[in-house]
Scaffold this motif. Structure first.
Motif, short mmCIF file in Angstrom:
data_model
loop_
_atom_site.label_atom_id
_atom_site.label_comp_id
_atom_site.label_asym_id
_atom_site.label_seq_id
_atom_site.Cartn_x
_atom_site.Cartn_y
_atom_site.Cartn_z
N TYR A 29 0.82 -1.18 0.00
CA TYR A 29 0.00 0.00 0.00
C TYR A 29 0.88 1.26 0.00
O TYR A 29 1.99 1.26 0.54
CB TYR A 29 -0.89 0.03 1.24
CG TYR A 29 -2.07 -0.91 1.17
CD1 TYR A 29 -1.91 -2.27 1.43
CD2 TYR A 29 -3.34 -0.45 0.85
CE1 TYR A 29 -3.00 -3.13 1.36
CE2 TYR A 29 -4.43 -1.30 0.79
CZ TYR A 29 -4.25 -2.65 1.04
OH TYR A 29 -5.31 -3.50 0.97
N TYR A 88 0.93 4.98 1.55
CA TYR A 88 0.35 5.77 2.62
C TYR A 88 0.82 7.23 2.50
O TYR A 88 1.95 7.49 2.08
CB TYR A 88 0.81 5.26 4.00
CG TYR A 88 0.24 3.93 4.41
CD1 TYR A 88 0.76 2.74 3.90
CD2 TYR A 88 -0.79 3.85 5.34
CE1 TYR A 88 0.25 1.51 4.29
CE2 TYR A 88 -1.29 2.63 5.74
CZ TYR A 88 -0.78 1.47 5.21
OH TYR A 88 -1.28 0.26 5.60
N HIS A 104 -4.61 6.30 2.31
CA HIS A 104 -3.76 5.27 1.74
C HIS A 104 -4.52 4.52 0.66
O HIS A 104 -5.77 4.57 0.61
CB HIS A 104 -3.22 4.32 2.80
CG HIS A 104 -4.22 3.35 3.37
ND1 HIS A 104 -5.22 3.73 4.22
CD2 HIS A 104 -4.34 2.00 3.21
CE1 HIS A 104 -5.93 2.67 4.58
NE2 HIS A 104 -5.43 1.61 3.98
N ARG A 152 5.13 0.60 2.88
CA ARG A 152 5.55 -0.28 3.97
C ARG A 152 6.73 -1.14 3.53
O ARG A 152 6.74 -1.70 2.44
CB ARG A 152 4.39 -1.17 4.41
CG ARG A 152 4.64 -1.89 5.72
CD ARG A 152 3.47 -2.79 6.05
NE ARG A 152 2.23 -2.03 6.20
CZ ARG A 152 1.87 -1.37 7.28
NH1 ARG A 152 2.66 -1.37 8.33
NH2 ARG A 152 0.73 -0.72 7.33
N SER A 158 3.87 -7.63 5.02
CA SER A 158 2.61 -7.21 5.62
C SER A 158 2.76 -6.79 7.07
O SER A 158 1.96 -6.01 7.58
CB SER A 158 1.58 -8.34 5.51
OG SER A 158 2.03 -9.48 6.24
N LEU A 199 6.35 1.29 8.48
CA LEU A 199 6.37 2.45 7.60
C LEU A 199 7.70 3.15 7.77
O LEU A 199 8.05 3.59 8.87
CB LEU A 199 5.22 3.40 7.94
CG LEU A 199 3.82 2.83 7.81
CD1 LEU A 199 2.79 3.90 8.15
CD2 LEU A 199 3.57 2.29 6.42
#
Lengths: 114, 111
Positions: free
Chosen positions: B32, B34, B49, B91, B95, B99
């Motif tokens: 993702y 962000y 995000h 990231r 998972s 960050l």
């Protein structure tokens, strides 16, 4: 719901001393991360704790350590303080650490080492 | 270590849209993007995000290119209170990774 709470807000120490900073995450959050922010280096990741275990660690010397308690509150300790440790220390929490979760930050502890 | 590239500073006139670009050419398929912002001496604040689709919330819009190698944060009507450092983050470490913040973009909104 209360946000992430960091104490104290300001701290002044002298070289060679040690310091402990505290962070209370948002209720229900089990992951707590710590960051150091300085004007020269920006925001740097220190470490993350999840369910009382350190899960990730940044590139900092062993003088920087932390722990997490069963209620998810976390403390960060810096031993043998150096002038370069003067920084804003930020704590952030998230629920479990899933890939789609956002971090919630506290206001930080401003540490000055004299 | 940061996987994103942002311009160090940008100016925007009050009331105009602020478009903040970010390059993340090495992003993986399930990572993702962000966006956070930080107002002086406060903790970073989450903005938005996204993964591959464009996203919008009450604060901003996020436009992600089809190849996912870049994105743009849009503040539709910038105000003086939007003056802050804006961080685009991917990231690192899977998972359960963290960050990792880069230097960000210092946005100055001018009257």
């Amino acid at each position: 719901k209360a946000g992430v709470t960091q104490t104290p807000r300001y701290l002044i120490k002298t070289r060679g001393q040690q310091v402990t900073l505290s962070c209370s995450p948002i209720s229900g959050h089990r992951s707590v991360s710590w960051y150091q922010q300085t004007p020269g280096q920006g925001l740097q990741f220190l470490f993350e704790y999840f369910s009382e275990t350190q899960r990730n660690k940044g590139n900092f010397p062993g003088r920087f350590s932390g722990r997490q308690f069963s209620n998810s509150r976390s403390e960060m300790n810096v031993s043998t303080l150096e002038l370069g440790d003067s920084a804003l220390y930020l704590c952030a929490s998230r629920w479990t650490g899933g890939p789609n979760e956002k971090l919630f930050f506290g206001s930080g502890t401003q540490l000055s080492v004299l | 270590d940061a996987k994103t590239t942002q311009p160090p500073s940008m100016d925007c006139a009050e009331g105009r849209a602020a478009n903040l670009p970010c390059n993340h050419s090495t992003i993986s398929g399930n990572e993702y993007v962000y966006w956070y912002r930080q107002i002086h001496s406060q903790g970073p604040q989450y903005i938005i995000h996204g993964l591959k689709n464009n996203e919008t919330n009450e604060m901003a819009s996020l436009i992600i290119t089809e190849d996912r190698k870049s994105s743009t944060l849009i503040l539709p009507h910038a105000t003086l209170r939007d003056t802050a450092v804006y961080y685009c983050i991917v990231r690192v470490g899977g998972s359960q990774g963290n960050l990792i913040f880069g230097k960000g973009t210092k946005l100055s909104v001018k009257p």
